[in-house]
Design a protein around this motif. Structure first.
Motif, PDB file in Angstrom:
ATOM      1  N   ASP A 237       2.535  -5.979  -1.426  1.00 26.42           N
ATOM      2  CA  ASP A 237       3.813  -5.758  -0.753  1.00 26.42           C
ATOM      3  C   ASP A 237       4.777  -4.994  -1.655  1.00 26.42           C
ATOM      4  O   ASP A 237       5.515  -4.115  -1.192  1.00 26.42           O
ATOM      5  CB  ASP A 237       4.413  -7.091  -0.334  1.00 26.42           C
ATOM      6  N   SER A 238       4.773  -5.308  -2.940  1.00 25.55           N
ATOM      7  CA  SER A 238       5.694  -4.638  -3.852  1.00 25.55           C
ATOM      8  C   SER A 238       5.312  -3.173  -4.052  1.00 25.55           C
ATOM      9  O   SER A 238       6.189  -2.296  -4.102  1.00 25.55           O
ATOM     10  CB  SER A 238       5.732  -5.367  -5.197  1.00 25.55           C
ATOM     11  N   PHE A 239       4.022  -2.885  -4.156  1.00 21.78           N
ATOM     12  CA  PHE A 239       3.600  -1.487  -4.269  1.00 21.78           C
ATOM     13  C   PHE A 239       3.910  -0.721  -2.985  1.00 21.78           C
ATOM     14  O   PHE A 239       4.282   0.456  -3.032  1.00 21.78           O
ATOM     15  CB  PHE A 239       2.108  -1.400  -4.581  1.00 21.78           C
ATOM     16  N   ARG A 240       3.756  -1.374  -1.837  1.00 18.26           N
ATOM     17  CA  ARG A 240       4.101  -0.704  -0.578  1.00 18.26           C
ATOM     18  C   ARG A 240       5.588  -0.330  -0.575  1.00 18.26           C
ATOM     19  O   ARG A 240       5.964   0.795  -0.231  1.00 18.26           O
ATOM     20  CB  ARG A 240       3.784  -1.621   0.605  1.00 18.26           C
ATOM     21  N   THR A 241       6.426  -1.284  -0.989  1.00 17.18           N
ATOM     22  CA  THR A 241       7.857  -1.018  -1.053  1.00 17.18           C
ATOM     23  C   THR A 241       8.162   0.113  -2.029  1.00 17.18           C
ATOM     24  O   THR A 241       9.026   0.963  -1.781  1.00 17.18           O
ATOM     25  CB  THR A 241       8.609  -2.295  -1.463  1.00 17.18           C
ATOM     26  N   MET A 242       7.451   0.133  -3.155  1.00 17.66           N
ATOM     27  CA  MET A 242       7.647   1.187  -4.143  1.00 17.66           C
ATOM     28  C   MET A 242       7.337   2.560  -3.549  1.00 17.66           C
ATOM     29  O   MET A 242       8.098   3.523  -3.719  1.00 17.66           O
ATOM     30  CB  MET A 242       6.769   0.935  -5.373  1.00 17.66           C
ATOM     31  N   LEU A 243       6.207   2.662  -2.841  1.00 18.56           N
ATOM     32  CA  LEU A 243       5.838   3.942  -2.239  1.00 18.56           C
ATOM     33  C   LEU A 243       6.871   4.390  -1.214  1.00 18.56           C
ATOM     34  O   LEU A 243       7.282   5.556  -1.188  1.00 18.56           O
ATOM     35  CB  LEU A 243       4.455   3.835  -1.595  1.00 18.56           C
ATOM     36  N   LEU A 244       7.303   3.464  -0.363  1.00 21.69           N
ATOM     37  CA  LEU A 244       8.296   3.807   0.651  1.00 21.69           C
ATOM     38  C   LEU A 244       9.614   4.222  -0.004  1.00 21.69           C
ATOM     39  O   LEU A 244      10.280   5.161   0.455  1.00 21.69           O
ATOM     40  CB  LEU A 244       8.510   2.633   1.596  1.00 21.69           C
ATOM     41  N   ARG A 245       9.992   3.518  -1.074  1.00 22.64           N
ATOM     42  CA  ARG A 245      11.224   3.855  -1.776  1.00 22.64           C
ATOM     43  C   ARG A 245      11.147   5.265  -2.374  1.00 22.64           C
ATOM     44  O   ARG A 245      12.152   5.971  -2.482  1.00 22.64           O
ATOM     45  CB  ARG A 245      11.482   2.812  -2.870  1.00 22.64           C
TER      46      ARG A 245
ATOM     47  N   HIS B  14      -1.221   4.543   2.456  1.00 21.77           N
ATOM     48  CA  HIS B  14      -2.464   4.693   3.224  1.00 21.77           C
ATOM     49  C   HIS B  14      -3.449   3.605   2.819  1.00 21.77           C
ATOM     50  O   HIS B  14      -3.280   2.934   1.800  1.00 21.77           O
ATOM     51  CB  HIS B  14      -3.083   6.071   2.977  1.00 21.77           C
ATOM     52  N   ARG B  15      -4.493   3.472   3.615  1.00 18.69           N
ATOM     53  CA  ARG B  15      -5.494   2.432   3.335  1.00 18.69           C
ATOM     54  C   ARG B  15      -6.132   2.636   1.960  1.00 18.69           C
ATOM     55  O   ARG B  15      -6.512   1.679   1.295  1.00 18.69           O
ATOM     56  CB  ARG B  15      -6.569   2.438   4.416  1.00 18.69           C
ATOM     57  N   THR B  16      -6.262   3.883   1.533  1.00 27.47           N
ATOM     58  CA  THR B  16      -6.921   4.171   0.259  1.00 27.47           C
ATOM     59  C   THR B  16      -5.934   4.461  -0.866  1.00 27.47           C
ATOM     60  O   THR B  16      -6.296   5.090  -1.856  1.00 27.47           O
ATOM     61  CB  THR B  16      -7.875   5.366   0.426  1.00 27.47           C
ATOM     62  N   SER B  17      -4.700   4.024  -0.702  1.00 22.64           N
ATOM     63  CA  SER B  17      -3.680   4.325  -1.714  1.00 22.64           C
ATOM     64  C   SER B  17      -3.780   3.449  -2.958  1.00 22.64           C
ATOM     65  O   SER B  17      -3.288   3.839  -4.015  1.00 22.64           O
ATOM     66  CB  SER B  17      -2.275   4.166  -1.115  1.00 22.64           C
TER      67      SER B  17
ATOM     68  N   SER C 132     -16.836  -9.228 -15.389  1.00 23.14           N
ATOM     69  CA  SER C 132     -17.345  -8.219 -14.480  1.00 23.14           C
ATOM     70  C   SER C 132     -16.137  -7.675 -13.725  1.00 23.14           C
ATOM     71  O   SER C 132     -14.988  -7.998 -14.059  1.00 23.14           O
ATOM     72  CB  SER C 132     -18.390  -8.813 -13.537  1.00 23.14           C
ATOM     73  N   VAL C 133     -16.359  -6.839 -12.724  1.00 19.63           N
ATOM     74  CA  VAL C 133     -15.225  -6.231 -12.024  1.00 19.63           C
ATOM     75  C   VAL C 133     -15.473  -6.185 -10.519  1.00 19.63           C
ATOM     76  O   VAL C 133     -16.623  -6.210 -10.058  1.00 19.63           O
ATOM     77  CB  VAL C 133     -14.941  -4.795 -12.520  1.00 19.63           C
ATOM     78  N   MET C 134     -14.385  -6.114  -9.781  1.00 17.38           N
ATOM     79  CA  MET C 134     -14.404  -5.772  -8.368  1.00 17.38           C
ATOM     80  C   MET C 134     -13.366  -4.677  -8.144  1.00 17.38           C
ATOM     81  O   MET C 134     -12.401  -4.575  -8.905  1.00 17.38           O
ATOM     82  CB  MET C 134     -14.107  -6.998  -7.500  1.00 17.38           C
ATOM     83  N   LEU C 135     -13.573  -3.873  -7.104  1.00 15.00           N
ATOM     84  CA  LEU C 135     -12.689  -2.734  -6.848  1.00 15.00           C
ATOM     85  C   LEU C 135     -12.213  -2.719  -5.396  1.00 15.00           C
ATOM     86  O   LEU C 135     -12.511  -1.790  -4.632  1.00 15.00           O
ATOM     87  CB  LEU C 135     -13.426  -1.417  -7.151  1.00 15.00           C
ATOM     88  N   PRO C 136     -11.438  -3.714  -4.979  1.00 15.24           N
ATOM     89  CA  PRO C 136     -10.956  -3.725  -3.595  1.00 15.24           C
ATOM     90  C   PRO C 136      -9.770  -2.780  -3.399  1.00 15.24           C
ATOM     91  O   PRO C 136      -9.048  -2.457  -4.339  1.00 15.24           O
ATOM     92  CB  PRO C 136     -10.508  -5.178  -3.412  1.00 15.24           C
ATOM     93  N   PHE C 137      -9.575  -2.349  -2.153  1.00 14.78           N
ATOM     94  CA  PHE C 137      -8.342  -1.677  -1.766  1.00 14.78           C
ATOM     95  C   PHE C 137      -7.329  -2.757  -1.395  1.00 14.78           C
ATOM     96  O   PHE C 137      -7.605  -3.611  -0.545  1.00 14.78           O
ATOM     97  CB  PHE C 137      -8.553  -0.774  -0.548  1.00 14.78           C
ATOM     98  N   LEU C 138      -6.157  -2.727  -1.999  1.00 11.33           N
ATOM     99  CA  LEU C 138      -5.096  -3.625  -1.561  1.00 11.33           C
ATOM    100  C   LEU C 138      -4.400  -2.990  -0.353  1.00 11.33           C
ATOM    101  O   LEU C 138      -4.115  -1.782  -0.353  1.00 11.33           O
ATOM    102  CB  LEU C 138      -4.095  -3.872  -2.692  1.00 11.33           C
ATOM    103  N   PRO C 139      -4.121  -3.784   0.690  1.00 15.81           N
ATOM    104  CA  PRO C 139      -3.706  -3.233   1.989  1.00 15.81           C
ATOM    105  C   PRO C 139      -2.234  -2.817   2.065  1.00 15.81           C
ATOM    106  O   PRO C 139      -1.449  -3.365   2.852  1.00 15.81           O
ATOM    107  CB  PRO C 139      -4.014  -4.379   2.960  1.00 15.81           C
ATOM    108  N   VAL C 140      -1.847  -1.818   1.285  1.00 15.31           N
ATOM    109  CA  VAL C 140      -0.463  -1.345   1.315  1.00 15.31           C
ATOM    110  C   VAL C 140      -0.118  -0.650   2.626  1.00 15.31           C
ATOM    111  O   VAL C 140       1.058  -0.397   2.910  1.00 15.31           O
ATOM    112  CB  VAL C 140      -0.180  -0.383   0.138  1.00 15.31           C
ATOM    113  N   GLU C 141      -1.144  -0.345   3.423  1.00 14.53           N
ATOM    114  CA  GLU C 141      -0.869   0.294   4.716  1.00 14.53           C
ATOM    115  C   GLU C 141      -0.313  -0.680   5.741  1.00 14.53           C
ATOM    116  O   GLU C 141       0.213  -0.272   6.783  1.00 14.53           O
ATOM    117  CB  GLU C 141      -2.149   0.949   5.264  1.00 14.53           C
ATOM    118  N   LYS C 142      -0.400  -1.972   5.461  1.00 15.26           N
ATOM    119  CA  LYS C 142       0.071  -3.002   6.399  1.00 15.26           C
ATOM    120  C   LYS C 142       1.475  -3.459   5.994  1.00 15.26           C
ATOM    121  O   LYS C 142       1.755  -3.672   4.812  1.00 15.26           O
ATOM    122  CB  LYS C 142      -0.887  -4.175   6.429  1.00 15.26           C
ATOM    123  N   SER C 143       2.328  -3.650   6.991  1.00 14.57           N
ATOM    124  CA  SER C 143       3.714  -4.019   6.716  1.00 14.57           C
ATOM    125  C   SER C 143       3.976  -5.512   6.841  1.00 14.57           C
ATOM    126  O   SER C 143       4.903  -6.030   6.226  1.00 14.57           O
ATOM    127  CB  SER C 143       4.654  -3.271   7.668  1.00 14.57           C
TER     128      SER C 143
END
Length: 466
Positions: free
Chosen positions: A263-271, A277-280, A303-314
């Motif tokens: 949510d914070s990254f989504r706000t950052m992008l909008l700001r 986007h889904r792949t942001s 080990s690692v995982m590489l998920p997309f965090l859903p910044v496209e959702k509000s």
């Protein structure tokens, strides 16, 4: 003499591949004053730190990387090179402390000496002082580092990390001995099926990881080159609130933390005037593969995982549910197993080959991964140093692999702390990223205890007063 594993040495190679990065991890312990006498404090801290053999050792590298670096005792260890004193400028607030901490973390550790520093920091407001510990990532991952650094505290015990005595898991049931050949065949068949399934899962996970690294993320200001300067910010949220969210929505603490980051990254992008986007926001999420009895071993077991965090959702609930679903899918895809298998396999390859491969790969531009989010469980009870209470424990992650931001999450007592490091030029709004995380957790906590309804836009709105 003990050699570094391929993974441990990889952190040295990655640091060497980019002059703009320092692959040290750190933590700040803020203590209630007054500060003890510095000489007394130095003597005690030095005694506690050097009780861990790795902090008395230096790296001996092999010419042309013909062999892995080795840990050897430093016969000329000078504590004054490692335990240092500093003071932040007035008014001694968080801004001053964090600016100073960012400056300290920018600089690489001297490889001619043991790879750690301990800073005693004076001048904090409200009669407080702090200790900043900085160690190279080749020594330990987040879990091991937290256990090792907690040895600075009075009466340290690994039990401080356990919220309650865990129930021992029931081990696998061994097949009963039998003389029936058909039973032997059945057991062999089941075992082979299990191995085949695990191999297929790891292969699928390896393909997922490779795809995540090769496919570029959506173009945004979150990606791009980095400098050698850093900004640092933190925020702490109530662990009780986080656990309430977990119980209400059937998710994990890590899910809640990642949803707040989303949510914070989504706000950052909008700001910044950018459309998420889904792949942001493909995110590097380290996963510990460390057994409980090796919690304080000085090495890396991740080990690692590489998920997309859903910044496209509000909607915050959709963000949380999507994070949970994607993390569950990533765990089931075999990414964790694949990373573990690849690291184990790398240890069987001659070191000159792996050293060359790591150096080459880390020099290549990567645009698939955007940020790092690592979650480490910390002590669940309050700690003291020379009788002074540690009132805050704040993590500091490293920046590498051309990432512009990194977030470390650490639980301590009744709080969950987010430590955010960012490139100085690329993240002038790092403080806003911290504020956004706090706001997101607060909103999820309100939704957990209140009632909500659907809005015409398809989102959820809190109905105050029930």
């Amino acid at each position: 003499m003990e050699q570094l594993t391929t993974l441990d040495a990889g952190f040295l190679q990655a640091e060497g591949a980019d002059r703009h990065v320092s692959l040290a991890i750190g933590a700040i312990a803020v203590l209630a004053g007054p500060m003890p006498d510095f000489e007394t404090l130095t003597t005690e801290l030095a005694h506690r730190i050097t009780s861990v053999p790795r902090f008395r050792q230096i790296l001996r590298t092999q010419p042309l990387d013909l062999g892995a670096p080795q840990w050897v005792d430093d016969d000329s260890l000078d504590i004054s090179h490692h335990v240092r004193r500093a003071a932040v400028p007035r008014p001694g607030d968080d801004a001053a402390l964090f600016r100073w901490a960012a400056d300290v973390m920018e600089h690489r550790l001297d490889r001619d000496r043991p790879l750690w520093e301990c800073w005693v920091v004076e001048g904090l407001a409200h009669n407080r002082w702090a200790i900043l510990i900085k160690i190279h990532h080749c020594i330990a991952d987040g879990v091991a580092a937290t256990h090792l650094l907690s040895r600075l505290c009075d009466g340290f015990s690994d039990s401080a990390f356990e919220p309650e005595a865990p129930t021992a898991p029931r081990g696998p049931r061994l097949p009963a001995l039998t003389l029936n050949p058909m039973d032997w065949l059945t057991t062999a068949w089941r075992t082979s099926c299990g191995v085949t399934s695990a191999t297929a899962q790891a292969l699928h996970g390896a393909l997922d990881l490779a795809g995540g690294l090769l496919r570029p993320a959506a173009t945004s200001s979150l990606t791009g080159p980095v400098t050698d300067m850093r900004r640092y910010a933190t925020v702490e949220v109530s662990l009780h609130d986080v656990e309430t969210i977990c119980q209400r929505f059937g998710v994990t603490v890590n899910d809640v933390a990642l949803a707040a980051i989303t949510d914070s990254f989504r706000t950052m992008l909008l700001r910044r005037g950018e459309q998420p986007h889904r792949t942001s926001l493909r995110t590097l999420v380290p996963v510990s593969v460390r057994s409980r009895d090796a919690a304080d071993r000085a090495d890396n077991r991740v080990s690692v995982m590489l998920p997309f965090l859903p910044v496209e959702k509000s909607d915050p609930i959709q963000q949380l549910q999507t994070v949970h679903a994607r993390m569950t899918r990533a765990k089931g895809s075999g990414q964790r197993q694949a990373g573990n298998v690849l690291i184990s396999a790398a240890n069987a390859i001659p070191f000159p080959i792996t050293a060359w491969a790591v150096r080459t790969l880390t020099r290549l531009p990567q645009r698939g991964v955007v940020t790092l989010a690592t979650n480490v469980p910390g002590p669940r009870r309050r700690m003291k140093v020379l009788g002074r209470e540690v009132i805050r424990l704040l993590p500091i992650p490293p920046l590498a692999l051309q990432l512009r931001t990194g977030i470390a999450i650490l639980s301590y007592a009744d709080h969950l702390a987010f430590g955010i490091i960012g490139d100085y030029d690329a993240t002038p709004d790092v403080d806003e990223l911290a504020v956004g995380i706090e706001r997101a957790v607060k909103r999820l906590a309100e939704l957990s205890t209140g009632h909500w309804r659907s809005t015409p836009a398809g989102t959820l709105a809190l109905v105050q007063g029930g």
